[in-house]
Design a protein around this motif. Structure first.
Motif, mmCIF file in Angstrom:
data_model
loop_
_atom_site.group_PDB
_atom_site.id
_atom_site.type_symbol
_atom_site.label_atom_id
_atom_site.label_comp_id
_atom_site.label_asym_id
_atom_site.label_seq_id
_atom_site.Cartn_x
_atom_site.Cartn_y
_atom_site.Cartn_z
ATOM 1 N N GLN A 1 0.831 -1.206 0.000
ATOM 2 C CA GLN A 1 0.000 0.000 0.000
ATOM 3 C C GLN A 1 0.867 1.258 0.000
ATOM 4 N N GLN A 2 1.962 1.234 0.748
ATOM 5 C CA GLN A 2 2.888 2.372 0.734
ATOM 6 C C GLN A 2 3.459 2.576 -0.667
ATOM 7 N N PHE A 3 3.849 1.485 -1.293
ATOM 8 C CA PHE A 3 4.367 1.545 -2.669
ATOM 9 C C PHE A 3 3.313 2.107 -3.619
ATOM 10 N N ALA A 4 2.083 1.599 -3.512
ATOM 11 C CA ALA A 4 1.019 2.028 -4.411
ATOM 12 C C ALA A 4 0.703 3.506 -4.229
ATOM 13 N N SER A 5 0.709 3.966 -2.986
ATOM 14 C CA SER A 5 0.380 5.373 -2.716
ATOM 15 C C SER A 5 1.393 6.322 -3.341
ATOM 16 N N SER A 6 2.668 5.921 -3.322
ATOM 17 C CA SER A 6 3.706 6.814 -3.850
ATOM 18 C C SER A 6 3.946 6.621 -5.342
ATOM 19 N N THR A 7 3.633 5.434 -5.866
ATOM 20 C CA THR A 7 3.982 5.119 -7.250
ATOM 21 C C THR A 7 2.799 5.199 -8.200
ATOM 22 N N PHE A 8 1.649 4.656 -7.824
ATOM 23 C CA PHE A 8 0.503 4.655 -8.736
ATOM 24 C C PHE A 8 0.051 6.068 -9.030
ATOM 25 N N SER A 9 0.054 6.926 -8.011
ATOM 26 C CA SER A 9 -0.397 8.305 -8.236
ATOM 27 C C SER A 9 0.543 9.065 -9.144
ATOM 28 N N GLY A 10 1.843 8.663 -9.154
ATOM 29 C CA GLY A 10 2.811 9.358 -9.989
ATOM 30 C C GLY A 10 3.101 8.618 -11.269
ATOM 31 N N GLY A 11 2.582 7.378 -11.404
ATOM 32 C CA GLY A 11 2.890 6.589 -12.590
ATOM 33 C C GLY A 11 1.658 6.286 -13.394
ATOM 34 N N PHE A 12 0.774 5.447 -12.854
ATOM 35 C CA PHE A 12 -0.384 5.008 -13.614
ATOM 36 C C PHE A 12 -1.371 6.135 -13.885
ATOM 37 N N GLN A 13 -1.410 7.112 -12.976
ATOM 38 C CA GLN A 13 -2.453 8.118 -13.093
ATOM 39 C C GLN A 13 -1.988 9.409 -13.718
ATOM 40 N N ARG A 14 -0.706 9.532 -14.044
ATOM 41 C CA ARG A 14 -0.265 10.851 -14.514
ATOM 42 C C ARG A 14 -0.628 11.072 -15.965
#
Length: 307
Positions: free
Chosen positions: A294-307
């Motif tokens: 979850q920590q990984f997803a919070s920092s990475t998905f918002s800056g990767g999958f969603q940008r």
């Protein structure tokens, strides 16, 4: 990707957004064969957005017309190591000529690396810096990576770059809020070179997802690679190296559920625990793995999958 139908795979809006981002990234980096293969996969799935399907079909037809040699390309299939070496040598020669023409070219690449506004530009700069013969680059790369906490993927890629340049020794980095010590020469040159117990986690995810969640199987590998870059060298990573084999299922189940939650807006905890055989004895390890994911997803998905 196979040519079989995936009519049982439904693409939800967030999943479509993810694939749109992936296609854009592939096209920007001229990975046309991969884009063709991905589009073929997407067009065998079901989607409620006819406009997107029409766009994907038109893009596929255009790519097949413009790049016929890439039409039968597959991810990693049929690659010849000698061809890759030849391409690397050609790029190195091209960079040598470029630097002779422009003595400040290495400095320009370093500036691109320091520009955190574009992850893709940073990765492309590192690909070139790994092959350049400029004598001061090793020190500049070390000073930069030690100067602050950069994006975890960029930090990891910089370690790989230093290793490719023949640099050895211990280096202290700031990663995910902690100071870590890593040996540059121990950095895996590729993701398949991580210890076997680490690679068995993604193998387990793919084994389960291909049967139960086929749409997830496509991007589980790339997400896992991003997670390894995120966690490499940290306390949690060292703990993973010491885990027993039963914990493989706990980590695989944690990533599987996080992907379903973040990308598909779905996911049933009890169903996932049952799929991976997570017993009461493994529940504590699963909860720890899930928290880290979850920590990984919070920092990475918002800056990767969603940008």
């Amino acid at each position: 990707m196979t040519g079989k139908s995936h009519d049982n795979v439904i693409l939800f809006p967030k999943t479509i957004d993810y694939y749109q981002f992936e296609l854009t990234r592939m096209l920007e980096n001229e990975r046309y064969g991969e884009a063709i293969s991905l589009l073929r996969f997407l067009l065998t799935c079901r989607s409620q957005d006819e406009r997107v399907e029409e766009e994907w079909n038109a893009l596929l037809q255009w790519l097949q017309t413009m790049f016929p040699d890439e039409t039968f390309a597959d991810f990693g299939a049929g690659s010849d190591p000698e061809d890759e070496l030849s391409e690397r040598d050609m790029l190195r020669e091209k960079l040598i000529l470029r630097e002779r023409e422009d003595g400040s070219y290495a400095a320009k690449l370093m500036e691109s690396l320091k520009d955190a506004s574009s992850l893709e530009k940073q990765l492309l700069a590192l690909d070139q810096l790994a092959l350049m013969e400029h004598p001061e680059l090793n020190g500049q790369l070390i000073d930069w990576i030690k100067s602050g906490e950069q994006h975890p993927l960029i930090q990891y890629k910089t370690l790989q770059t230093l290793k490719l340049r023949g640099v050895q020794g211990l280096i202290e980095l700031h990663r995910n809020g902690e100071s870590v010590l890593v040996e540059i020469e121990d950095t895996p040159a590729d993701f398949d070179q991580f210890p076997s117990i680490i690679n068995e986690i993604i193998e387990r995810i793919q084994q389960v997802s291909e049967t139960n969640h086929p749409a997830l199987a496509y991007f589980a590998q790339e997400t896992w690679n991003e997670f390894l870059a995120f966690i490499y060298g940290t306390y949690q990573y060292r703990q993973m190296l010491r885990m027993d084999r039963d914990a493989i299922d706990a980590w695989a189940a944690a990533l599987h559920l996080v992907l379903l939650e973040r990308v598909f807006d779905s996911g049933d905890k009890e169903e996932i625990l049952e799929l991976y055989g997570i017993t009461s004895e493994l529940l504590f390890q699963w909860e720890q793995a899930y928290r880290i994911m979850q920590q990984f997803a919070s920092s990475t998905f918002s800056g990767g999958f969603q940008r």
